[in-house]
Design a protein around this motif. Structure first.
Motif, PDB file in Angstrom:
ATOM      1  N   HIS A  14       0.835  -1.207   0.000  1.00  0.00           N
ATOM      2  CA  HIS A  14       0.000   0.000   0.000  1.00  0.00           C
ATOM      3  C   HIS A  14       0.871   1.260   0.000  1.00  0.00           C
ATOM      4  CE1 HIS A  14      -4.174  -1.602   1.407  1.00  0.00           C
ATOM      5  NE2 HIS A  14      -3.671  -2.293   0.413  1.00  0.00           N
ATOM      6  N   THR A  15       0.296   2.314  -0.565  1.00  0.00           N
ATOM      7  CA  THR A  15       0.943   3.628  -0.531  1.00  0.00           C
ATOM      8  C   THR A  15       0.194   4.493   0.475  1.00  0.00           C
ATOM      9  OG1 THR A  15       1.678   3.506  -2.824  1.00  0.00           O
ATOM     10  CG2 THR A  15       1.525   5.693  -1.848  1.00  0.00           C
ATOM     11  N   ILE A  16       0.919   4.960   1.463  1.00  0.00           N
ATOM     12  CA  ILE A  16       0.346   5.787   2.520  1.00  0.00           C
ATOM     13  C   ILE A  16       0.851   7.208   2.332  1.00  0.00           C
ATOM     14  CG2 ILE A  16       0.019   6.066   4.998  1.00  0.00           C
ATOM     15  CD1 ILE A  16      -0.952   3.392   3.795  1.00  0.00           C
ATOM     16  N   ALA A  17      -0.047   8.136   2.085  1.00  0.00           N
ATOM     17  CA  ALA A  17       0.318   9.538   1.944  1.00  0.00           C
ATOM     18  C   ALA A  17       0.059  10.258   3.263  1.00  0.00           C
ATOM     19  CB  ALA A  17      -0.474  10.184   0.826  1.00  0.00           C
ATOM     20  N   ILE A  59      10.427  -1.032   1.831  1.00  0.00           N
ATOM     21  CA  ILE A  59       9.554   0.094   2.158  1.00  0.00           C
ATOM     22  C   ILE A  59      10.208   1.373   1.626  1.00  0.00           C
ATOM     23  CG2 ILE A  59       8.414   1.385   4.003  1.00  0.00           C
ATOM     24  CD1 ILE A  59       8.710  -1.132   5.761  1.00  0.00           C
ATOM     25  N   MET A  60       9.447   2.170   0.904  1.00  0.00           N
ATOM     26  CA  MET A  60       9.948   3.433   0.379  1.00  0.00           C
ATOM     27  C   MET A  60       9.419   4.592   1.213  1.00  0.00           C
ATOM     28  SD  MET A  60      12.037   3.392  -2.203  1.00  0.00           S
ATOM     29  CE  MET A  60      11.823   5.083  -2.719  1.00  0.00           C
ATOM     30  N   ILE A  61      10.289   5.569   1.453  1.00  0.00           N
ATOM     31  CA  ILE A  61       9.883   6.800   2.125  1.00  0.00           C
ATOM     32  C   ILE A  61      10.229   7.958   1.196  1.00  0.00           C
ATOM     33  CG2 ILE A  61      10.304   8.339   4.072  1.00  0.00           C
ATOM     34  CD1 ILE A  61      10.913   5.860   5.745  1.00  0.00           C
ATOM     35  N   LEU A  62       9.213   8.704   0.791  1.00  0.00           N
ATOM     36  CA  LEU A  62       9.394   9.830  -0.136  1.00  0.00           C
ATOM     37  C   LEU A  62       8.924  11.101   0.561  1.00  0.00           C
ATOM     38  CD1 LEU A  62       7.864   8.081  -3.293  1.00  0.00           C
ATOM     39  CD2 LEU A  62      10.251   8.122  -2.585  1.00  0.00           C
ATOM     40  N   ASP A  63       9.864  11.957   0.900  1.00  0.00           N
ATOM     41  CA  ASP A  63       9.555  13.204   1.601  1.00  0.00           C
ATOM     42  C   ASP A  63       9.703  14.361   0.607  1.00  0.00           C
ATOM     43  OD1 ASP A  63       9.204  15.329   3.251  1.00  0.00           O
ATOM     44  OD2 ASP A  63      10.677  14.719   4.763  1.00  0.00           O
ATOM     45  N   GLU A  64       8.580  14.729  -0.017  1.00  0.00           N
ATOM     46  CA  GLU A  64       8.581  15.792  -1.024  1.00  0.00           C
ATOM     47  C   GLU A  64       9.649  15.508  -2.085  1.00  0.00           C
ATOM     48  OE1 GLU A  64       6.740  18.688  -1.757  1.00  0.00           O
ATOM     49  OE2 GLU A  64       5.397  17.518  -0.515  1.00  0.00           O
ATOM     50  N   ALA A  65       9.659  14.285  -2.603  1.00  0.00           N
ATOM     51  CA  ALA A  65      10.737  13.829  -3.490  1.00  0.00           C
ATOM     52  C   ALA A  65      10.768  14.560  -4.819  1.00  0.00           C
ATOM     53  CB  ALA A  65      10.591  12.331  -3.740  1.00  0.00           C
ATOM     54  N   THR A  66       9.649  15.124  -5.244  1.00  0.00           N
ATOM     55  CA  THR A  66       9.618  15.769  -6.559  1.00  0.00           C
ATOM     56  C   THR A  66       9.502  17.290  -6.461  1.00  0.00           C
ATOM     57  OG1 THR A  66       7.211  15.519  -6.679  1.00  0.00           O
ATOM     58  CG2 THR A  66       8.558  13.745  -7.608  1.00  0.00           C
ATOM     59  N   ARG A 101       5.154  -2.727  -3.119  1.00  0.00           N
ATOM     60  CA  ARG A 101       6.108  -2.221  -2.134  1.00  0.00           C
ATOM     61  C   ARG A 101       5.398  -1.188  -1.271  1.00  0.00           C
ATOM     62  NH1 ARG A 101       9.928  -1.209  -5.360  1.00  0.00           N
ATOM     63  NH2 ARG A 101      11.411  -2.838  -4.825  1.00  0.00           N
ATOM     64  N   THR A 102       5.510  -1.335   0.042  1.00  0.00           N
ATOM     65  CA  THR A 102       4.893  -0.374   0.951  1.00  0.00           C
ATOM     66  C   THR A 102       5.603   0.963   0.825  1.00  0.00           C
ATOM     67  OG1 THR A 102       4.416  -2.192   2.467  1.00  0.00           O
ATOM     68  CG2 THR A 102       4.239   0.051   3.347  1.00  0.00           C
ATOM     69  N   SER A 103       4.825   2.029   0.719  1.00  0.00           N
ATOM     70  CA  SER A 103       5.426   3.351   0.523  1.00  0.00           C
ATOM     71  C   SER A 103       4.771   4.377   1.430  1.00  0.00           C
ATOM     72  CB  SER A 103       5.291   3.799  -0.930  1.00  0.00           C
ATOM     73  OG  SER A 103       5.892   2.867  -1.808  1.00  0.00           O
ATOM     74  N   PHE A 104       5.608   5.215   2.036  1.00  0.00           N
ATOM     75  CA  PHE A 104       5.134   6.354   2.819  1.00  0.00           C
ATOM     76  C   PHE A 104       5.534   7.615   2.049  1.00  0.00           C
ATOM     77  CE2 PHE A 104       5.328   3.005   5.907  1.00  0.00           C
ATOM     78  CZ  PHE A 104       4.298   3.277   6.799  1.00  0.00           C
ATOM     79  N   VAL A 105       4.540   8.414   1.697  1.00  0.00           N
ATOM     80  CA  VAL A 105       4.792   9.604   0.888  1.00  0.00           C
ATOM     81  C   VAL A 105       4.364  10.835   1.672  1.00  0.00           C
ATOM     82  CG1 VAL A 105       4.349  10.793  -1.293  1.00  0.00           C
ATOM     83  CG2 VAL A 105       4.408   8.277  -1.213  1.00  0.00           C
ATOM     84  N   ILE A 106       5.318  11.697   1.985  1.00  0.00           N
ATOM     85  CA  ILE A 106       5.011  12.983   2.617  1.00  0.00           C
ATOM     86  C   ILE A 106       4.919  14.005   1.494  1.00  0.00           C
ATOM     87  CG2 ILE A 106       5.833  14.768   4.185  1.00  0.00           C
ATOM     88  CD1 ILE A 106       7.323  12.573   5.698  1.00  0.00           C
ATOM     89  N   ILE A 124      -0.585  12.704  -4.783  1.00  0.00           N
ATOM     90  CA  ILE A 124      -0.927  11.572  -3.905  1.00  0.00           C
ATOM     91  C   ILE A 124      -2.380  11.130  -4.070  1.00  0.00           C
ATOM     92  CG2 ILE A 124       0.816  12.041  -2.153  1.00  0.00           C
ATOM     93  CD1 ILE A 124      -2.029  13.302  -0.783  1.00  0.00           C
ATOM     94  N   ARG A 125      -3.006  11.522  -5.157  1.00  0.00           N
ATOM     95  CA  ARG A 125      -4.428  11.181  -5.340  1.00  0.00           C
ATOM     96  C   ARG A 125      -4.660   9.681  -5.474  1.00  0.00           C
ATOM     97  NH1 ARG A 125      -6.048  15.726  -9.754  1.00  0.00           N
ATOM     98  NH2 ARG A 125      -4.017  15.057 -10.533  1.00  0.00           N
ATOM     99  N   ASP A 126      -3.635   8.954  -5.928  1.00  0.00           N
ATOM    100  CA  ASP A 126      -3.805   7.516  -6.142  1.00  0.00           C
ATOM    101  C   ASP A 126      -3.427   6.683  -4.921  1.00  0.00           C
ATOM    102  OD1 ASP A 126      -4.635   7.985  -8.742  1.00  0.00           O
ATOM    103  OD2 ASP A 126      -2.587   7.916  -9.537  1.00  0.00           O
ATOM    104  N   ALA A 127      -3.067   7.314  -3.823  1.00  0.00           N
ATOM    105  CA  ALA A 127      -2.674   6.574  -2.621  1.00  0.00           C
ATOM    106  C   ALA A 127      -3.853   5.817  -2.031  1.00  0.00           C
ATOM    107  CB  ALA A 127      -2.095   7.537  -1.588  1.00  0.00           C
ATOM    108  N   GLU A 128      -3.589   4.580  -1.569  1.00  0.00           N
ATOM    109  CA  GLU A 128      -4.660   3.775  -0.958  1.00  0.00           C
ATOM    110  C   GLU A 128      -5.165   4.420   0.328  1.00  0.00           C
ATOM    111  OE1 GLU A 128      -2.595   0.837  -3.573  1.00  0.00           O
ATOM    112  OE2 GLU A 128      -1.933   2.416  -2.220  1.00  0.00           O
TER     113      GLU A 128
END
Length: 644
Positions: free
Chosen positions: A425-428, A555-562, A584-589, A596-600
């Motif tokens: 899951h992708t967690i925003a 697990i991926m962690i993306l903190d304002e990556a773009t 892959r589990t992902s945490f997106v800040i 992040i509209r497609d995040a579960e």
């Protein structure tokens, strides 16, 4: 930029140029340790493994100084024999001349000067000075080993300690302060051990040796020399007192000048863009004028010390010559002894001044040691459990259960947080600044320890997993890029040990960095400088994303990556990230909610609490905090509602 500035300011405050002719004796106020005895005792404990060598240094210093000190006394023997021979020769010649004038035969034998004795004395002196030099060489050679091995152990302990310190230690201090302790303070100790300590030993032995040698020649003249010491102390104290405030002002202005020059140099594009060149030059001239005035006064006043001390020395020389001449007339002392005593009296003040200098240096060194020991005494992060677990094939299921956390005990940040993240899951995580978004990631990777509750990965409490194993499960792409001085290939390959050229290139292509890398003069072998300022901010971000892709974490962690790339590149990266985050589990800040509209699952945080939870459409339907935040980005509406 700020890090370097801090380091420079630290350096500029640790001595700096302009010690005057008397060095640190007339320098500004010396930084003193809070617990001098305790710190000195602890510093000496580092010398214990080298105590045999240190004792040898002490013995060699004594022998070197003794052989050097007895030189004037022995040279006095040759001078006395030469003077006695000359007197006897001219007396015999005078007597023969008188006999000739009286009409008698000149039958008195004219004695010759005992050049054999004088030659032997000179050879003896040469031998003594050679032996003294040899002992001095051995002393410095051994002390170099003692100093470097001691400092090596201190550096090793500091490095080991830093690796065990929690993240909150670094968050609470500037990088410049930490670097200053690791570099400047350790170097200060090394210099003192190598130079000042041997000088202190030599100076003390020299003072004692000279007093003993002067007493063997004439106790009366020794008393005359010792009585001039209060004059030396009075002159030095008066001048040093006046010069200290100017040296302090000088050091302050040096720090200001260094900071201004570095700031203008690193930000010269901004200065030019806003047309502030004249203001910058005006500020520089202002600081430079203050530095000139303070430096001129400090150097001039401290420069008065030497002429005044020479004046006092000359007074002592006159008194010694008069008393010595009187004693020589009475036959109580020889000419050679007077010459030797004058040499001793001229050498007497130098080791005293050196000792005073070194006393100040040792104060500063102990202060440096105290700063290092403060670092070594910092509270370490909780050690890994002895029965730590290893998740061989992690899935990436993350669970927060009743988690509480606060940076300060009186100010709670996260209260009773509960999150259940399924594999893949992708967690925003969204919310205003200071809501606790990055804190959540820090807790997940155990950069900070939770106050209460549990965080588990695949059902295993993260406190039961070794930190190294835990962090290997994660890949991070942060808003603040970190690249080191080296090739682009090495920076991307940092993501996985032993990565091949083909794997690095595939990761770069996935991050849409391959094209711009190939346009560089040396391609993947292009060297990035210390701040990676020879490529753009967006290109830096692409390289960090490529590095994370290469790591292939669970697990991926993306903190304002773009945040640092253009909109078109952002679309490419989003596609690459979507592919990367599959299974892959992902945490997106994120602050840009369009990403992040497609995040579960989207967690909306405010003041450390999760105030809303759901997917994009669910949260918009609630028409709450997230909806206001989302609409403000696309309609320009002001977000006035503050959730309590």
């Amino acid at each position: 930029m700020s890090e370097n500035k801090n380091v420079n300011k630290q350096k500029s405050g640790m001595g700096g140029p302009g010690g005057g002719p008397m060095g640190s004796f007339a320098r500004g106020p010396v930084v003193k340790a809070k617990d001098f005895k305790g710190t000195l005792k602890r510093l000496l404990s580092y010398l214990k493994p080298q105590r045999v060598n240190f004792i040898l240094v002490f013995i060699f210093a004594i022998f070197s100084t003794i052989f050097s000190i007895v030189g004037p006394k022995i040279s006095g023997w040759a001078i006395t024999r030469l003077v006695e021979g000359l007197i006897a020769k001219f007396t015999a010649i005078g007597q023969n001349t008188a006999l000739v004038k009286a009409g008698k035969d000149a039958n008195i034998t004219i004695p010759s000067i005992d050049f054999t004795y004088i030659r032997n004395v000179i050879l003896l002196l040469l031998g003594l000075y050679l032996i003294s030099t040899l002992f001095g060489f051995l002393q410095q050679y051994i002390m170099a080993g003692v100093a470097q091995k001691t400092v090596y152990n201190i550096r090793r302990d500091v490095e080991d300690k830093i690796s065990r310190l929690p993240l909150k230690f670094f968050d609470a201090r500037t990088h410049g302060e930490i670097l200053s302790r690791v570099t400047n303070d350790v170097d200060n100790i090394a210099t003192t051990l190598q130079q000042s300590l041997t000088q202190l030993i030599t100076s003390i032995v020299t003072i004692i040796g000279i007093i003993v040698m002067m007493l063997t020649i004439s106790p009366l003249m020794t008393l005359v020399v010792i009585l001039t010491l209060p004059l030396y102390i009075l002159v030095t104290a008066l001048v040093a007192k006046r010069s200290q405030k100017y040296f302090a002002a000088q050091q302050k202005e040096i720090g200001a000048l260094n900071g201004h020059v570095e700031e203008m140099y690193t930000g010269h594009k901004i200065v030019k863009a806003f047309g502030h060149e004249r203001d910058s030059i005006k500020e520089f001239k202002n600081i430079n004028d203050k530095l000139y005035n303070a430096g001129w006064k400090a150097q001039f006043i401290s420069g008065i010390i030497m002429p005044m001390m020479r004046f006092v020395s000359n007074i002592g020389y006159v008194v010694v010559s008069v008393v010595g001449g009187y004693l020589a007339i009475q036959g109580k002392i020889t000419i050679g002894d007077i010459q030797a005593f004058i040499q001793y009296s001229s050498q007497f003040t130098q080791p005293i001044v050196q000792t005073a200098n070194i006393a100040n240096i040792i104060q500063s060194t102990v202060a440096s040691a105290e700063r290092i020991f403060e670092l070594l005494d910092e509270v370490e992060e909780i050690p890994d459990s002895t029965d730590s677990k290893i998740i061989e094939f992690p899935k990436g299921e993350v669970k927060f259960e009743n988690v509480n956390f606060s940076y300060k005990t009186e100010e709670p940040l996260i209260n009773n947080m509960n999150i259940d993240v399924k594999q893949g899951h992708t967690i925003a995580i969204v919310g205003p600044t200071g809501a606790g978004k990055t804190t959540l990631v820090n807790l997940l990777m155990r950069f900070y320890e939770i106050g209460a509750g549990n965080i588990t990965i695949d059902g295993v409490d993260i406190r039961d997993i070794k930190r190294g194993e835990l962090r290997n499960m994660f890949g991070m792409v942060l808003q603040d890029t970190w690249l080191f001085n080296g090739t682009i290939f090495d920076n991307i390959a940092y993501g996985r040990k032993g990565a091949t050229e083909e794997e690095v290139m595939q990761a770069a292509k996935a991050a849409h960095a391959h094209h711009f890398i190939k346009t560089l003069p040396d391609g993947y072998n292009t060297i990035l400088n210390e701040e990676a300022s020879n490529i753009s901010q967006g290109q830096k971000q692409l390289l960090t994303i490529a590095r994370a892709i290469l790591a292939n974490p669970t697990i991926m962690i993306l903190d304002e990556a773009t945040s640092s790339v253009d909109s078109r590149t952002e679309v490419y990266i989003q596609r690459a990230m979507t592919e990367l985050m599959q299974n892959r589990t992902s945490f997106v800040i994120a602050h840009r909610l369009s990403t992040i509209r497609d995040a579960e699952l989207i967690l909306v945080m405010n003041k450390g609490s999760i105030i809303e939870m759901g997917n994009h459409n669910e949260l918009l339907e609630k028409n709450g905090f997230y909806a206001d935040l989302y609409n403000s980005q696309f309609t320009g509406a002001a977000l006035d509602n503050e959730v309590v």
